[in-house]
Design a protein around this motif. Structure first.
Motif: not given
Length: 974
Positions: A28-33
């Motif tokens: 999820a963090e990678l997607k937001l990034k």
């Protein structure tokens, strides 16, 4: 994709990012990034955190991502910057909702708005402040609070901008909003005071708003006026501070029964009032002159008179004491030595106010109160001493006086005593007299009084220099008190040994040093209290750190001191304590040098264990590496036995891929150098260690000098082996660095190149060949600082003496590069050489250039013979500099060395390391120190005559002027 779908995707991803499970969270963090730079992403985040029905954690994350996005993408010039259209929409959305129910999110939102304001206010966002000021007037308490919170963060951010244009804009903003915020603050304070009387449930909320308004006023007053005393509103506000503080102090007394949160808020409010005064004093001392009298009256009333005691709390005492100290130490309030010569009227007025206020009676009362009340150890202090002696004994350094009571009182006492020494010395001497006699170990109050007085005498040591016969005091009472046992008496023993440390560097006769060492040692023993032992270790360090320290006097105490400190080091638990004791041990090793060898075994055995234990404590590891540097220097070649421990420590400390290198690098490099300088031979592991160096040369400009010393030490230790393995890497790194270097760096690099050529001419000549065209071209251009040109010429001279073939090849390479013939390049280089040689001042370099010039006489080069006169002139001038007459009246070459003589530059070395010995050996084999220039010149002239024949030689001699010819005949038989 439509907006609703995008919003639900972002919302779902944020929900996963708020999950505690790493497998869900990370993707999820990678997607937001990934989405950070997508248009519309921040508009969706705004919609999410503005929707109060969404989970708090998700909204919190949305605000944080938005805030981080402002840092990265709001600036117009940023890569992937937000479009102006999106920013306009976002700005409107940010100030359309003042009803955020969650405090933490409201605070983040306020910070976020202030970050945008920093970029856009007032030019792109002129409506921000007016919108906030309108919303503040709302009848809704929540809206009032949230708007004030935003306004506070916006004002705080705008006030921190320092460019002249920004400051002008902030001053303009201040003039527009100050009176409004002042009235707002007043009304909230008045409301709060009424609510206190009626016991309203709204008290806390009202006081919070008053505090926010006060914070805004502080920033506006300090940064929004060039001269606050010229603004009627600012003066009105500053004068109100005292009344409001008095009212709130009285009010706080009535609050404890109601709510601890309310008491805490009221204390914050009172502290903030004092912060306003301290900030104005610091930033606008001349605007503060009219406030000096009320400030001193206010602070002294509360802190030093019985009437004010009932309303005190610790942080308020600290602020008052710091306010008094700020006025005392303010540089703008100090007149010239002859007061009448002071030109600044504000300074004169401030000085007069201070002198009028600080009467002898006031000063005496303040001094007595500080010593007999504030310096006394409290029950809490003694409980801390019992439960955690190491924390108790740790000296609070730095700026602890700003927030900690004891350092704060001590700091004010020192400032007072220094300023009014004549008035206060008799007061303190009387206290010494009254507390001079030995006290009973069972009388704790007398012990604490004596401790406080001794503390004052130690702090004021420099100012009491002429008033106290410390030698006599030390030899009688103090020495006796060190020997009194008993649990309560630990207080006196600790204070006395501390006092001795304070006076050691001020006034203690050298002949009493042995008595000091003898008195300190028992206090380091294992059966003594831990805090006393730590204080004694610091006194020992102060005694050894003194400029009158005599190693011979200390030697009888060296073994027991070292053993006791080592035991203390092992028994200490706290990282800071171990660092402190290790520092003392390291200091002793440094001061006594070789004398430590018989006693260092236990420390050598323990340090690897301590190193392993301290893996999480980088600062302790720094202390260990620093100690190892001193140990290696003291042990000399004996330290080679420690290689299995030392080399991994160096490996870790100097590896740029290890996080800890940030802390350890500087000391690690020093240790690496010390190990090399004290090694008798190159080992495989020591050679392998050099793999850490290439990244350091790229990365570490501040440590470059030490890196170069390490390379030179490696070259001297094992020239062929080292240069064969790492020579190309070194030359390549040096070449890369040269283009970005200033003169000092170029000289350092050239010295390194020269070291290679001196240590192993055959290998180094081929190694440095890629660098030589750059050096020769610089000589050809003839434009470099004298020191740089001196080094370039030296490198060229050594190449010439090592290999004429390489010299010719490089000349050809330079000629090819600049589109000239080799003859033109050689001609120009010789002209520069003959012209610049006079600028070379170091005798060794002049002789080196003289030898190289003389070698060219037989090179059968027309370029050299065309400059025959210039060559002879420079060689003879060099001979004039280096030929000296010895005791027998015989002329000798002063730079010639034998196996047993040493070059002058090494004479100031305190002790000779293996490295120093190798340097001397290298010098002894250097052409500069092995070839007599006069003899060589004679041989070259004779060889030239043979080469060209008598008639051509005679023609050459005709080209030489009479004065030069006379000088040549002094040295050469023609």
């Amino acid at each position: 994709m439509d907006i609703a779908t995008a919003q639900s995707m972002v919302l779902e991803t944020l929900q996963r990012a708020a999950n505690q499970n790493a497998e869900i969270l990370k993707p999820a963090e990678l997607k937001l990034k990934e989405w950070e730079t997508e248009p519309g992403f921040y508009s969706i985040l705004l919609n999410i955190f503005s929707n109060h029905s969404i989970d708090v954690n998700v909204r919190w994350l949305a605000v944080l991502y938005f805030k981080n996005g402002v840092d990265r993408y709001w600036r117009k010039t940023a890569p992937n910057a937000l479009s102006e259209a999106e920013k306009t929409t976002l700005r409107q959305g940010l100030v359309s909702n003042f009803r955020e129910p969650i405090n933490q999110i409201a605070t983040q939102l306020a910070v976020l708005i202030s970050k945008v304001a920093r970029f856009d206010c007032p030019r792109e966002w002129p409506e921000l402040v007016p919108t906030l000021l309108t919303a503040v007037k709302s009848e809704d308490p929540l809206v009032q609070h949230r708007t004030l919170l935003m306004l506070h963060h916006v004002i705080k951010t705008l006030s921190s901008k320092r460019l002249a244009g920004d400051r002008r804009l902030f001053q303009e903003l201040t003039s527009n909003v100050f009176s409004f915020v002042l009235n707002l603050w007043n009304s909230h304070v008045e409301n709060f005071l009424k609510q206190v009387n009626t016991n309203s449930s709204e008290m806390g909320a009202t006081l919070e708003k008053a505090l926010l308004a006060l914070r805004i006023l502080r920033k506006l007053t300090v940064h929004g006026f060039k001269k606050p005393h010229e603004s009627a509103d600012a003066v009105h506000f500053l004068n109100m501070v005292f009344d409001r503080a008095k009212t709130m102090l009285e009010c706080r007394k009535t609050l404890p029964n109601r709510s601890s949160n309310l008491v805490e808020l009221s204390e914050k409010f009172i502290i903030h009032l004092t912060k306003v005064l301290i900030a104005i004093l610091e930033h606008h001392p001349f605007s503060y002159v009219d406030l000096i009298q009320p400030s001193l009256e206010f602070a002294v009333f509360y802190v030093f008179t019985p009437s004010g005691e009932s309303v005190l709390f610790e942080r308020f005492i600290i602020q008052c004491l710091n306010l008094i100290k700020g006025i005392l130490l303010c540089a703008e309030y100090k007149p010239a030595k002859i007061v009448e010569e002071t030109k600044e009227l504000g300074t004169l007025r401030a000085h007069q106010i201070k002198m009028t206020f600080f009467t002898a009676d006031t000063l005496t009362e303040m001094c007595r109160k500080l010593v007999t009340h504030y310096f006394l150890l409290t029950r809490d202090d003694l409980e801390l001493w019992d439960s955690d002696p190491e924390s108790f004994a740790t000296d609070e350094g730095g700026e602890s006086w700003k927030y900690s009571l004891r350092p704060c009182t001590e700091s004010l006492f020192l400032a007072l005593f220094h300023e009014f020494r004549v008035t206060l010395s008799p007061v303190l001497l009387e206290m010494i007299q009254n507390n001079h006699a030995l006290v009973s170990p069972s009388d704790l109050s007398a012990i604490l009084r004596k401790d406080a007085v001794y503390n004052a005498v130690g702090l004021a040591a420099f100012d009491l220099y002429d008033e106290v016969n410390f030698d006599q005091w030390f030899s009688t009472t103090l020495t006796q008190e060190l020997n009194v046992k008993g649990d309560n008496y630990r207080v006196i023993r600790r204070r006395v040994v501390w006092l001795i440390g304070q006076w050691t560097g001020v006034k203690l006769s050298p002949e009493l040093r042995p008595a000091l060492y003898a008195g300190t040692l028992p206090l380091l023993q294992g059966d003594e209290d831990m805090a006393v032992r730590l204080t004694a270790s610091n006194t020992l360090k102060l005694a050894i750190d003194d400029f009158e320290f005599n190693t011979d006097q200390f030697l009888p105490f060296l073994e027991p001191s070292f053993a006791l400190l080592f035991t203390l080091l092992k028994e200490a638990h706290e990282c800071d304590t171990k660092m402190h004791v290790l520092y003392v041990l390291s200091f002793i090793v440094e001061r006594v040098g070789f004398a430590i060898r018989p006693y260092s075994g236990s420390l050598i055995q323990y340090l690897p264990l301590l190193w392993e234990e301290s893996a999480e404590h980088n600062m302790l590891r720094c202390a260990i590496v620093s100690t190892l540097v001193h140990l290696v220097k003291a042990l000399g070649t004996v330290s080679e036995n420690l290689s299995p421990f030392l080399l991994p420590v160096i490996q870790l400390s100097t590896d740029v891929h290890q996080d800890c290198h940030v802390y350890l690098l500087e000391d690690g490099l020093e240790l690496w150098l010390a190990v090399l300088e004290n090694s008798s031979s190159m080992s495989h592991d020591l050679l392998h260690l050099f793999r850490n160096m290439p990244p350091l040369l790229e990365y570490s400009s501040e440590n470059l000098r030490t890196c170069f010393y390490i390379i030179q030490a490696n070259i001297l230790l094992s020239p062929e082996e080292f240069l064969n393995v790492y020579g190309e890497i070194i030359v390549s790194s040096c070449s890369d660095m040269l283009s970005d270097m200033r003169s000092e760096g170029i000289v350092m690099t050239m010295r390194l190149v020269e070291m290679c050529l001196r240590a192993s001419p055959n290998i180094a000549t081929d190694l440095v060949k890629p660098m030589l065209p750059r050096i020769f071209e610089a000589i050809y251009q003839g434009e470099a600082y004298p020191m740089v040109m001196s080094m370039y010429l030296s490198i060229m001279a050594r190449i010439l003496l090592c290999s004429r073939d390489v010299f010719s090849q490089v000349i050809a390479k330079v000629a090819q590069g600049i589109g000239e013939t080799p003859e033109v390049v050689l001609n120009k280089m010789l002209d520069v050489w003959l012209d610049k040689m006079a600028l070379v001042t170091q005798l060794e370099r002049r002789k080196l250039l003289g030898l190289a010039l003389a070698s060219l006489l037989t090179a059968q080069s027309s370029a050299v013979l065309e400059r025959f006169c210039g060559v002879l002139l420079n060689v003879t001038e060099t001979l004039n500099d280096i030929i000296k007459t010895d005791d027998m009246g015989i002329q000798i070459d002063s730079l010639l060395l034998t196996e047993h003589s040493s070059p002058g530059q090494d004479d100031d070395v305190d002790y000779e390391t293996e490295h120093d010995h190798r340097r001397k050996q290298l010098a002894v084999s250097d052409p500069v120190h092995t070839i007599a220039l006069r003899d060589y010149f004679q041989a070259q002239m004779s060889e030239l005559q043979n080469q060209v024949g008598a008639s051509h030689f005679e023609q050459l001699m005709q080209t030489v002027d009479i004065e030069t010819m006379e000088q040549v005949r002094e040295y050469v038989v023609l």
